[in-house]
Design an enzyme around this catalytic site. Sequence first.
Site, PDB file in Angstrom:
ATOM      1  N   GLU A 188      66.270  63.447  27.989  1.00 53.83           N
ATOM      2  CA  GLU A 188      67.706  63.394  27.698  1.00 53.83           C
ATOM      3  C   GLU A 188      67.981  63.136  26.220  1.00 53.83           C
ATOM      4  OE1 GLU A 188      69.342  60.565  30.465  1.00 53.83           O
ATOM      5  OE2 GLU A 188      68.979  61.879  32.183  1.00 53.83           O
ATOM      6  N   LYS A 234      81.388  59.331  29.262  1.00 52.57           N
ATOM      7  CA  LYS A 234      81.780  60.594  29.887  1.00 52.57           C
ATOM      8  C   LYS A 234      83.230  60.970  29.510  1.00 52.57           C
ATOM      9  CE  LYS A 234      78.574  60.162  33.826  1.00 52.57           C
ATOM     10  NZ  LYS A 234      78.452  60.206  35.309  1.00 52.57           N
ATOM     11  N   TYR A 282      71.971  68.136  33.557  1.00 54.20           N
ATOM     12  CA  TYR A 282      71.880  67.591  34.916  1.00 54.20           C
ATOM     13  C   TYR A 282      71.020  68.464  35.833  1.00 54.20           C
ATOM     14  CZ  TYR A 282      75.200  63.671  34.604  1.00 54.20           C
ATOM     15  OH  TYR A 282      75.816  62.468  34.332  1.00 54.20           O
TER      16      TYR A 282
HETATM   17  N1  UDP Z   1      77.891  61.941  41.428  1.00 59.94           N
HETATM   18  C1  UDP Z   1      78.900  62.437  42.236  1.00 59.94           C
HETATM   19  N2  UDP Z   1      78.796  62.262  43.585  1.00 59.94           N
HETATM   20  C2  UDP Z   1      77.741  61.635  44.166  1.00 59.94           C
HETATM   21  C3  UDP Z   1      76.719  61.151  43.345  1.00 59.94           C
HETATM   22  C4  UDP Z   1      76.813  61.327  41.996  1.00 59.94           C
HETATM   23  O1  UDP Z   1      79.870  63.014  41.739  1.00 59.94           O
HETATM   24  O2  UDP Z   1      77.702  61.508  45.404  1.00 59.94           O
HETATM   25  C5  UDP Z   1      77.995  62.121  39.963  1.00 59.94           C
HETATM   26  C6  UDP Z   1      78.319  60.823  39.214  1.00 59.94           C
HETATM   27  O3  UDP Z   1      79.125  61.165  38.079  1.00 59.94           O
HETATM   28  C7  UDP Z   1      76.955  60.345  38.799  1.00 59.94           C
HETATM   29  C8  UDP Z   1      76.261  61.671  38.465  1.00 59.94           C
HETATM   30  O4  UDP Z   1      76.731  62.563  39.469  1.00 59.94           O
HETATM   31  O5  UDP Z   1      77.034  59.456  37.697  1.00 59.94           O
HETATM   32  C9  UDP Z   1      74.748  61.645  38.495  1.00 59.94           C
HETATM   33  O6  UDP Z   1      74.307  61.123  39.729  1.00 59.94           O
HETATM   34  P1  UDP Z   1      73.165  60.036  39.802  1.00 59.94           P
HETATM   35  O7  UDP Z   1      72.774  59.882  41.226  1.00 59.94           O
HETATM   36  O8  UDP Z   1      72.076  60.401  38.834  1.00 59.94           O
HETATM   37  O9  UDP Z   1      73.910  58.695  39.342  1.00 59.94           O
HETATM   38  P2  UDP Z   1      73.777  57.818  37.993  1.00 59.94           P
HETATM   39  O10 UDP Z   1      72.349  57.913  37.530  1.00 59.94           O
HETATM   40  O11 UDP Z   1      74.760  58.391  36.998  1.00 59.94           O
HETATM   41  O12 UDP Z   1      74.157  56.423  38.414  1.00 59.94           O
END
Ligand code: UDP
Length: 139
Positions: free
Chosen positions: A126, A9, A49
Amino acid sequence: MQKTLAIIKPDGVARKLIGEVVKRIEKNGLRISAMKMIRMNKSQARGFYAVHRDKPFFDSLTGFMSSGPVVVMVLEGQDAISRWREMMGATNYKEAAEGTIRRDFATDIEKNVVHGSDAPETAAFEIGYFFNAFEQVSV
Ligand code: UDP
Ligand code: MG
């Protein structure tokens, strides 16, 4: 054999963690079958996203993901999806296991250095979002 999409990222690129992340991937034995640096605009980040479009963090997340260059990669190997997610650690770095990328380097629940697909269907979407067939090599 399984494929997953990994992203370093904008915070990871800005903090010069590309080498560190790639080193961990290679050490783990996952193969990198595609890799490039890109910068998404907000609309491209929103498309990537889209599953999170109704979440309260969607606008901030897509702003962050389009705030600078990212490195996108296709990783291949046995159980690549779960292996990469294990290397990444929990979404919230405070809950991430020791030795994971997020535990070691994340500074924020949003700025958590790396992305990984969470299932075969999302991995297929993706990978196709960023790479065509000619951009993926056999390794
Ligand atoms: N994210 C955030 N706040 C939250 C949860 C997620 O800013 O409460 C962001 C974080 O960068 C995360 C992304 O959104 O990696 C996607 O969320 P996901 O639940 O899919 O998490 P990941 O799969 O990346 O672990
Ligand atoms: Mg996710």
